[in-house]
Design a protein around this motif. Structure first.
Motif, PDB file in Angstrom:
ATOM      1  N   GLU A   1       1.062  -1.226   0.171  1.00  0.00           N
ATOM      2  CA  GLU A   1      -0.029  -0.015   0.016  1.00  0.00           C
ATOM      3  C   GLU A   1       0.823   1.225  -0.115  1.00  0.00           C
ATOM      4  OE1 GLU A   1      -3.312  -0.167   2.385  1.00  0.00           O
ATOM      5  OE2 GLU A   1      -3.930  -2.110   2.216  1.00  0.00           O
ATOM      6  N   LEU A   2       1.926   1.269   0.639  1.00  0.00           N
ATOM      7  CA  LEU A   2       3.031   2.242   0.635  1.00  0.00           C
ATOM      8  C   LEU A   2       3.524   2.690  -0.804  1.00  0.00           C
ATOM      9  CD1 LEU A   2       5.219   1.689   3.998  1.00  0.00           C
ATOM     10  CD2 LEU A   2       3.546   3.764   3.256  1.00  0.00           C
ATOM     11  N   ASP A   3       3.533   1.230  -1.546  1.00  0.00           N
ATOM     12  CA  ASP A   3       3.958   1.395  -2.957  1.00  0.00           C
ATOM     13  C   ASP A   3       3.150   2.214  -3.755  1.00  0.00           C
ATOM     14  OD1 ASP A   3       6.113   0.900  -5.020  1.00  0.00           O
ATOM     15  OD2 ASP A   3       4.848  -0.877  -5.578  1.00  0.00           O
ATOM     16  N   ALA A   4       1.706   1.560  -3.497  1.00  0.00           N
ATOM     17  CA  ALA A   4       0.591   2.146  -4.318  1.00  0.00           C
ATOM     18  C   ALA A   4       0.584   3.972  -4.111  1.00  0.00           C
ATOM     19  CB  ALA A   4      -0.877   1.597  -4.073  1.00  0.00           C
ATOM     20  N   VAL A   5       0.812   4.037  -3.027  1.00  0.00           N
ATOM     21  CA  VAL A   5       1.121   5.783  -2.503  1.00  0.00           C
ATOM     22  C   VAL A   5       2.033   6.389  -3.733  1.00  0.00           C
ATOM     23  CG1 VAL A   5       1.482   7.692  -1.096  1.00  0.00           C
ATOM     24  CG2 VAL A   5      -0.137   5.620  -0.378  1.00  0.00           C
ATOM     25  N   PHE A   6       3.111   5.800  -3.367  1.00  0.00           N
ATOM     26  CA  PHE A   6       4.298   6.213  -4.228  1.00  0.00           C
ATOM     27  C   PHE A   6       4.038   6.183  -5.682  1.00  0.00           C
ATOM     28  CE2 PHE A   6       6.696   5.252  -0.193  1.00  0.00           C
ATOM     29  CZ  PHE A   6       6.843   6.656   0.233  1.00  0.00           C
TER      30      PHE A   6
END
Length: 168
Positions: A98-103
């Motif tokens: 989910e952090l990856d999706a934010v970035f």
């Protein structure tokens, strides 16, 4: 790419704990986050190789590129720090995907807001720059924060030579 360090006080920063002046820019994260290692490759490589054009609204990316041509490499890094500050509320999730999706500009919440505001359907695509703008990366906000960011050229020199040695 170097690691992002989660300190015992649970602050997230692209700098090791010894970089106290830079680490002070970031607030506290929940204890679960300290178990995850977030690598700057999640955001720095894609942001810097495109000079933010693929992620930010075109007007903002163009202005960033103009200033980059005037001030040099350290300006892009300062912009990255400011974007991290803006995205910080969305970085509380300890799930790496989910952090990856934010970035990547694919944050589910921001995508749904953009779709709702524009009257788009389930199958309609949303541009990354629209998602970043929804997450708060607007020209006025980025440059307002850049003005407030305490930065010295010595900071850049120290960062490149001592703390990011593999960036050479």
């Amino acid at each position: 790419m170097p690691k992002v360090y989660a300190s015992p006080s649970f602050s997230l920063s692209p700098f090791p704990p010894s970089s106290t002046s830079l680490n002070q820019s970031f607030s506290l994260f929940p204890p679960d986050f300290s178990h995850e290692v977030v690598r700057p490759s999640l955001y720095l490589h894609p942001w810097l190789t495109t000079t933010f054009v693929s992620f930010l609204p075109l007007d903002l990316a163009t202005r960033i590129f103009d200033v980059f041509l005037l001030e040099g490499d350290s300006f892009l890094f300062r912009v990255a720090l400011v974007i991290l500050q803006i995205l910080e509320p969305r970085l509380f999730n300890p799930v790496l995907s989910e952090l990856d999706a934010v970035f990547k500009g694919e944050d589910r919440g921001a995508v749904l807001v953009v779709k709702r505001e524009r009257g788009l359907g389930e199958g309609d695509e949303v541009a990354k720059e629209d998602v970043y703008e929804e997450m708060g990366c607007r020209e006025e906000e980025v440059f307002r924060r850049l003005e407030k960011l305490e930065w010295k050229e010595e900071t850049w020199d120290r960062l490149v030579t001592r703390e990011l040695p593999e960036a050479d």
